[in-house]
Design a protein around this motif. Structure first.
Motif, short mmCIF file in Angstrom:
data_model
loop_
_atom_site.label_atom_id
_atom_site.label_comp_id
_atom_site.label_asym_id
_atom_site.label_seq_id
_atom_site.Cartn_x
_atom_site.Cartn_y
_atom_site.Cartn_z
N THR A 82 0.89 -1.18 0.03
CA THR A 82 0.06 0.13 -0.03
C THR A 82 0.77 1.36 0.11
OG1 THR A 82 0.08 0.14 2.48
CG2 THR A 82 -1.70 -1.38 1.58
N GLY A 83 2.19 1.00 0.07
CA GLY A 83 3.19 2.13 -0.24
C GLY A 83 3.42 2.81 1.07
N ARG A 84 2.99 2.02 2.12
CA ARG A 84 3.45 2.45 3.73
C ARG A 84 4.64 1.66 4.27
NH1 ARG A 84 -2.17 2.47 3.17
NH2 ARG A 84 -3.08 4.61 3.11
N LYS A 85 5.10 2.03 5.36
CA LYS A 85 5.90 1.42 6.21
C LYS A 85 5.27 0.25 7.02
CE LYS A 85 9.97 3.97 6.50
NZ LYS A 85 11.02 4.99 7.50
N ALA A 86 5.98 -0.99 7.21
CA ALA A 86 5.26 -1.88 8.20
C ALA A 86 5.94 -1.52 9.66
CB ALA A 86 5.49 -3.33 7.82
N GLY A 87 5.01 -1.45 10.46
CA GLY A 87 5.69 -1.52 11.98
C GLY A 87 5.33 -2.75 12.83
N LEU A 88 6.15 -3.01 13.69
CA LEU A 88 5.70 -4.09 14.63
C LEU A 88 6.11 -3.96 16.17
CD1 LEU A 88 5.08 -7.10 14.44
CD2 LEU A 88 7.47 -7.73 14.31
N TRP A 89 5.42 -4.49 16.89
CA TRP A 89 5.63 -4.17 18.35
C TRP A 89 6.26 -5.30 18.92
CZ3 TRP A 89 4.25 -7.25 22.36
CH2 TRP A 89 4.14 -6.83 23.70
N LEU A 90 7.12 -5.11 20.04
CA LEU A 90 8.05 -6.15 20.43
C LEU A 90 8.11 -5.64 22.02
CD1 LEU A 90 9.77 -6.07 17.48
CD2 LEU A 90 9.88 -8.46 18.48
N ALA A 91 8.47 -6.60 23.00
CA ALA A 91 9.09 -6.20 24.19
C ALA A 91 10.11 -7.16 24.57
CB ALA A 91 7.74 -6.37 25.41
N PRO A 92 11.35 -6.67 24.01
CA PRO A 92 12.38 -7.44 23.84
C PRO A 92 13.16 -7.70 25.05
CG PRO A 92 13.03 -5.56 22.80
CD PRO A 92 11.42 -5.31 23.32
N LEU A 93 13.08 -6.92 26.39
CA LEU A 93 13.78 -7.12 27.41
C LEU A 93 12.90 -7.60 28.51
CD1 LEU A 93 15.50 -3.65 27.55
CD2 LEU A 93 15.99 -5.74 26.28
#
Ligand code: 9PG
Length: 530
Positions: free
Chosen positions: A229-240
């Motif tokens: 769709t021409g947008r950036k993909a974003g992702l949530w993580l809680a790595p700590l």
């Protein structure tokens, strides 16, 4: 050593190891420094430790009461100071002066704290000595000077503008699934979002960062659909952090933070179980973090929201014996490096140790589509819990950080479906986003009426001219926007309510009681009928 410093008409008695007076005050060095004031201040600027922690000007005549439940302290505030009765704050503190200005004492190093003991501002470092900025002047000017000094020490954000984000959390909470997200991506049309960000709910477990069964095509396929769709993909993580049922907890207890007695340090209760902190000085943890970030980039996510970061800076015994915020910052450096040029939004993050290593910081607690959750907030004396008012209060008091980092105030609501915020309250959140220069929403396009969709598009595309007028008062495109009413604290409890606070607060300290409460009454639960 002790010396006298004249600031305007005030003569201050300063105790520090070194001092260099300058135009607005002085640069000081010392482990424990004391600034004796010639007046009694009635307001203290209390700066919370991490994104969600209360940040506000507080009345100095009132003793601080602890927030409840104590089981959430690790997740909401800085543990060593949880029961402090005197006004205090992380890294910095300020008092108002009788002539309408402020005196600020702000540290330029980590693991530091400022307290007001009735006649003095007292700054202390947990380890060794460090530098301090002491200044007198108008609130806006002095905080700007401090922000620039912090930017010089820790680094500034690399980007001018923040992206416009659609985030899945405040509509679906943990109930997201691939098919729904694909439908929403298709419904976006020409809405001017730069990023579509998948929040909590995609992973197997907090700690096991692989797609769960609700994402059968995997996370790379989802990023591909977003990018089409021409947008950036974003992702949530809680790595700590890692929950008790995760494979990190089961197989790598050596990676977790322990206390002086060798017991695990609990970082909080969420996802219906206890969760624990990772030790960012452990070489295998650093390796895991770098690999995890590289994996997320390979999947195609160029925007990353890293949450619950405070866990990396909790007090404890580490593999390498270094101070806690320094340990966290080193872990974040590894993460930043592995993320390359991805946009990094940090959340639940201790503020100073995060500067210079991210693009944006969440500067307040979660909003919600409720103005104030009375039970969780007023009754528990807890202003770090979700709620539009809590978010507005702390965010407004942190906007001085804006010149050095993008300040995320959390989302704005445009829909009118199943929402208890009034139109005026929704408008306040919109103003906050404009003033913060950070725009995000979780509204589903299909929930919006034609005029709401238009309003959202206008919000995303407009760049109003913002002018600071006075504390909590701004001019937005020529009209005055006064937010001072919305940051007020609710009225104090009567004896009966105090009794209920004591009873519920203590009950909620028992993990199982808290988990049950969360399971049946949390906002997420209340909204899972979406
Ligand atoms: C996902 C959410 C969203 C949200 C974040 C964060 O237990 N707690 O104290 C707690 C505080 C905040 C919170 C969740 C739990 O929300 O701020 O935007 O990403 O995590 O779980």
């Amino acid at each position: 050593m002790e010396f006298s410093l004249t600031l305007g008409k005030y003569i201050l008695k300063v105790e520090s190891e070194k001092n260099t007076p300058n135009a607005s005050g002085a640069l000081l060095t010392g482990t424990d420094i004391r600034i004796q004031l010639p007046f009694v201040a009635d307001q203290f600027y209390c700066h919370g430790w991490q994104s969600w922690s209360l940040t506000a000007w507080l009345d100095t005549r009132e003793e601080l009461a602890p927030s409840f439940p104590v089981s959430l302290h690790a997740s909401h505030i800085d543990l060593p100071y949880a029961f402090e009765k005197k006004p205090n704050g992380s890294w910095l503190g300020a008092v108002n002066t009788p002539d309408g200005k402020i005196i600020l004492l702000g540290s330029l190093g980590l693991e530091s704290h400022v307290k007001y003991d009735g006649d003095s501002l007292c700054g202390s470092y947990e380890h060794g000595n460090g530098d301090w900025f002491l200044a007198y002047g108008l609130e806006q000017d002095i905080f700007q000077k401090y922000a620039f000094l912090l930017g010089d020490r820790f680094g500034k954000t690399r980007l001018k503008d923040s992206p416009r984000i659609w985030c899945s959390w405040y509509s679906f909470y943990k109930e997201i699934k691939e098919s729904t997200l694909l439908r929403i991506i298709n419904e976006m049309g020409d809405l001017a979002f730069d990023v579509i960000q998948v929040d909590d709910g995609w992973q197997k477990k907090v700690g096991d960062w692989e797609a769960n069964e609700k994402f059968p095509s995997g996370m790379q396929a989802l990023a591909d659909s977003i990018k089409l769709t021409g947008r950036k993909a974003g992702l949530w993580l809680a790595p700590l952090i890692a929950v008790q049922s995760s494979s990190i907890f089961q197989n790598h207890q050596g990676w977790l933070l322990h206390d002086a007695h060798g017991r695990l340090v609990q970082a909080g209760v969420n996802w219906h179980e206890k969760f624990f902190a990772l030790d960012t000085t452990h070489p295998q943890v650093l390796e895991m973090l770098a690999e995890l970030m590289q994996k997320v980039r390979t999947w195609g996510y160029d925007y990353v929201k890293l949450d619950f970061l405070f866990a990396g800076a909790l007090p404890g015994q580490r593999y390498v014996n270094i101070p806690r915020e320094t340990a966290y910052r080193q872990g974040l450096e590894t993460i930043r490096l592995a993320l390359g040029d991805a946009y990094l939004l940090t959340c639940g993050a201790p503020i100073l140790p995060t500067l210079g290593l991210c693009d944006a910081i969440r500067v307040g607690p979660d909003v919600s589509d409720v103005w104030n959750l009375n039970l969780e907030s007023r009754l528990m004396n807890n202003f770090a819990v979700p709620g539009a008012q809590n978010a507005i209060r702390t965010t407004l008091n942190r906007l001085w950080l804006k010149p050095i980092v993008h300040t995320d105030p959390d989302v704005v609501y445009f829909h009118s479906r199943n929402i208890s915020l009034s139109n005026e309250q929704k408008q306040l959140l919109k103003y906050l986003a404009y003033i913060s220069e950070f725009k995000a929403t979780s509204d589903l396009p299909s929930w919006l009426t034609a005029s709401e969709r238009q309003e959202l598009q206008l919000f995303l595309t407009s760049k109003p001219e913002i002018k600071y007028i006075s504390q909590y008062k701004y001019q937005i495109n020529g009209s005055i926007c006064d937010l001072s009413e919305s940051i007020k604290f609710p009225k104090s409890l009567n004896w009966f309510e105090n009794l209920i606070r004591f009873f519920i607060g203590n009950l909620a300290n028992i993990s199982i009681a808290f988990i049950l409460f969360d399971k049946f009454f949390s906002i997420e639960r209340r909204k899972s009928d979406l």
